[in-house]
Design an enzyme around this catalytic site. Structure first.
Site, mmCIF file in Angstrom:
data_model
loop_
_atom_site.group_PDB
_atom_site.id
_atom_site.type_symbol
_atom_site.label_atom_id
_atom_site.label_comp_id
_atom_site.label_asym_id
_atom_site.label_seq_id
_atom_site.Cartn_x
_atom_site.Cartn_y
_atom_site.Cartn_z
ATOM 1 C CG ASP A 99 -63.851 13.687 -5.832
ATOM 2 O OD1 ASP A 99 -64.916 13.804 -6.584
ATOM 3 O OD2 ASP A 99 -63.239 14.710 -5.839
ATOM 4 C CB VAL A 152 -50.957 20.282 -6.427
ATOM 5 C CG1 VAL A 152 -49.709 19.233 -6.995
ATOM 6 C CG2 VAL A 152 -52.434 19.756 -5.220
ATOM 7 C CE LYS A 169 -54.566 18.031 -1.837
ATOM 8 N NZ LYS A 169 -55.378 16.775 -2.097
ATOM 9 N N GLY A 186 -56.729 25.035 -5.100
ATOM 10 C CA GLY A 186 -58.627 25.272 -4.232
ATOM 11 C C GLY A 186 -58.355 26.374 -3.717
ATOM 12 N N GLY A 187 -59.646 26.496 -3.329
ATOM 13 C CA GLY A 187 -59.789 27.550 -1.632
ATOM 14 C C GLY A 187 -59.375 26.540 -1.088
ATOM 15 C CG MET A 188 -58.626 22.849 2.003
ATOM 16 S SD MET A 188 -58.882 21.284 1.922
ATOM 17 C CE MET A 188 -58.473 20.523 4.044
ATOM 18 N N GLY A 189 -55.838 25.398 -0.907
ATOM 19 C CA GLY A 189 -54.718 25.053 -0.938
ATOM 20 C C GLY A 189 -54.033 25.176 -2.557
#
Length: 700
Positions: free
Chosen positions: A132, A23, A38, A18-21
């Site tokens: 979520d 896995v 992660k 994803g844009g944040m990192g």
């Protein structure tokens, strides 16, 4: 080239990005355990807000110990890059299963929902809201028995503690639009019932194959979540039990107050529904003895196109090398499913199991040579590789730190290149396993427990010593001065009560009979005995018991007080005269102290009666003289009256008053003279009446 490594974990392949990192699947160097690691993207590692969110997810996962929640195994930081290792689940997400066309039976929906509710209860019991919950964050293991769960809840990246300060701005929206509670879509404060709403959305999606609210625009979906009532499941699934249809409808209530109160309540209702379905499906269960069907799709069916605004399945494009991706904390889903980008890697990487879609955390570039100073002498290893893409072993990696203190370097030592870094030979690395964390917490609890035991022991010892000291102070023999002071304080009161100091009086006379104050204390003891005897005489009723003679005579004398205190005084004085000599008291019934107490009581009563008798004498004499004077006056007026009737009436009234004086005061010694005068006047009246009668008879 060796495979990339974080802490003790060797990264094997990327599972999601994803844009944040990303896995990765990774293997522990020593144990060979496969985990999911992660990693926060290296270009975002210096963003304090994202690091706080990343650390918050670690802190959220620490206390959550449940088979239905992906377990945290370890966490750490390597070369300034935070990461944590989680349980690796071999299986598929519920989202992929649904998109593969899997049709769930009601029994499967209820069974999975029970496990999800159980996992939510564990989180809620620790004060954590997931925020979520969606099919993409629900992992279905290939082997439920080996995983100890049929479904596992994952991705607590935006979870929040009840009442904790949010890391997002007030009113901002965090989550997936299709699986978002109305209050979450409106940016309002959340509680555990927001997760129950999304559980209802997940149940609806498993039955219908799609969420109840969809649209081409984000605002359209959010508007539906806020205002539009969801369709009843029974409107398209006619065989659904009324209890299950009503539960889903209740979970999807817009008002949180109208939803079930807790995940525990939802789990109990689902269990009751499962029992109901079991009774309805008993014939089918008898024919299917091979166990429940697997939820994993084995076909290679392609998933359908996702909704544009479903972040759980949105595609992330590869960022060009010359641009830095701008990550928004409110819109990043680290475990979001992404399109695999194309990256060029060396042949060595392919040989180590990393394919063209594997994106590895970047290594720090070769640090420039630093000028040694008096305070810090930095030695560079001789075999540090110069190529930025080459592998650097874990124990040899330097730490990037922006050193701005003048104590460590001067302005001339700094390279003017803005991209330059300063090398610190002390690497910022840490690695903590959950087992170590639990062990440390257990040791801390043991230390706290022993500390509490020591404190409790100390408090107990102090308390025991204090009790012993107080007991000794109470039971220790008091000195004569202490006893006499206590006795004196009581006797000096306005209304002293000697009964309060009876023990002190007895102790003083017993322990210190030779003290010069013993006579004073002895008189108080005698006074106390008299008080007790007097109170006993007031309460005691004679009845049929044997009464001593002195008590009987005492009571008889005292009984005359209501009639005449003077008569009672004379009777009490007579009792004193009779019993003044102790020989008239039986030695079998009385001790010397008893005899003295009786005589003291009689003497007290005589003293008291003398005062009332004196008052009585004064009042009797005054009253009797007044009556006698009035009788004499009426007699004189009757004699002088010329009217025979008036004279006769006056004489009669005079005789009546004289007789009253004689009758009332005849037996009272202090009125003897007045009673005698009344008798003489009455005799004169009677004589005069007789003479008048004789004279009238002679005249006739």
């Amino acid at each position: 080239m060796e495979a990339q490594q974080l802490g003790p974990y060797v990264l094997i392949k990327r599972l999601g990005r994803g844009g944040m990192g990303a896995v990765y699947e990774a293997e522990h160097q020593k144990t060979g355990e496969h985990v999911a690691v992660k990693v926060l993207a290296s270009h975002l590692a210096d963003d304090l807000g994202l690091k706080e969110r990343f650390d918050a997810e670690i802190q959220t996962l620490k206390p959550l110990r449940s088979p239905g929640i992906v377990q945290l195994i370890a966490y750490g930081e390597d070369d300034g890059q935070p990461y944590f290792a989680m349980e690796l689940v071999h299986g598929q997400s519920l989202e992929r299963i649904i998109r593969g066309g899997r049709i769930f039976t009601l029994e499967e929906v209820v069974g999975l929902s029970i496990e999800i509710a159980r996992s939510l209860k564990v989180a809620h019991d620790h004060g954590i809201i997931h925020r979520d919950l969606k099919p993409a964050n629900l992992l279905v293991p290939d082997d439920p028995h080996q995983a100890n769960a049929g479904v596992k809840l994952a991705d607590f990246g935006i979870a929040k503690l009840f009442g904790a300060t949010s890391q997002t701005a007030h009113g901002s929206i965090v989550g997936t639009a299709e699986f978002m509670a109305p209050e979450q879509a409106a940016g309002k404060p959340l509680d555990a019932r927001a997760d129950l709403y999304t559980l209802g959305l997940v149940m609806f999606t498993m039955i219908a194959g799609k969420p109840p609210f969809r649209g081409s625009q984000l605002t359209e979906i959010i508007t539906k979540q806020l205002r539009e009532a969801p369709p009843r499941v029974s409107s398209f699934y006619h065989d659904i039990p009324e209890e299950l249809d009503g539960l889903i409808d209740g979970l999807l209530a817009k008002d949180p107050a109208k939803r079930p109160a807790s995940a525990l309540a939802v789990g109990r209702r689902l269990t009751a529904i499962r029992d109901l379905l079991t009774k309805l499906k008993e014939p089918l269960q008898d024919s299917n003895a091979d166990g429940p069907p697997s939820l994993i799709i084995t076909s290679e069916a392609e998933s359908t196109a996702p909704t544009n605004h479903d972040r759980s399945s949105s595609l992330t494009k590869v960022t060009p090398e010359n641009k830095t991706p701008q990550a928004s904390p409110s819109s990043i889903d680290l475990l979001a499913e992404t399109k695999e980008g194309t990256h060029h890697v060396s042949s060595n990487a392919l040989e180590n199991g990393l394919d063209a879609t594997t994106e590895l955390p970047r290594l720090a570039p070769e640090p420039p040579k630093a000028t040694p100073s008096a305070e810090q002498n930095i030695e560079q290893p001789a075999d540090v590789p110069s190529a930025p893409g080459s592998y650097l072993p874990l124990e040899r990696r330097p730490t990037k730190q922006a050193v701005s203190s003048a104590n460590n370097r001067t302005a001339s030592d700094v390279n003017e290149d803005p991209n330059s870094t300063v090398v610190d030979t002390q690497p910022a690395r840490r690695f903590v396993t959950v087992e170590e964390f639990d062990r440390a917490a257990h040791q801390k609890n043991l230390r706290h427990r022993w500390q509490r035991i020591r404190i409790d022991t100390l408090v107990t010892a102090v308390t025991v010593l204090l009790v012993i000291g107080i007991a000794y102070w109470i039971i220790r023999p008091q000195t004569a001065d202490e006893l006499f002071q206590t006795i004196t304080l009581e006797t000096q009161k306005a209304q002293p009560d000697l009964r309060r100091i009876r023990l002190e009086i007895d102790q003083f006379l017993t322990r210190y009979p030779g003290d010069e104050r013993a006579a004073v204390v002895g008189s108080l003891q005698q006074q106390l005995r008299v008080n007790i005897l007097e109170a006993k005489m007031r309460r005691r009723v004679l009845g049929s018991r044997d009464v001593p003679a002195i008590e009987r005579d005492y009571r008889a004398a005292l009984a005359r007080e209501p009639e005449s205190p003077s008569a009672a005084l004379l009777a009490m004085q007579a009792v004193r005269t009779v019993y003044a000599k102790h020989r008239y008291l039986s030695t079998e019934d009385f001790t010397a102290e008893d005899k003295q107490t009786w005589l003291s009581l009689i003497e007290r009563q005589i003293t008291r009666l003398e005062q009332t008798a004196l008052k009585e004498r004064v009042e009797d004499l005054e009253r009797a003289e007044n009556v006698l004077d009035e009788a004499s006056q009426q007699y004189v007026e009757a004699i002088e009256s010329l009217d025979p009737e008036t004279a006769q009436r006056g004489i009669g009234q005079s005789r009546l008053l004289l007789q009253s004086v004689i009758e009332t005061y005849g037996d009272r010694p202090h009125t003897t003279e007045i009673v005698t005068a009344a008798k003489d006047l009455l005799k004169t009246i009677d004589t005069a009446k007789t003479d008048n009668s004789i004279t009238q008879g002679q005249q006739e």
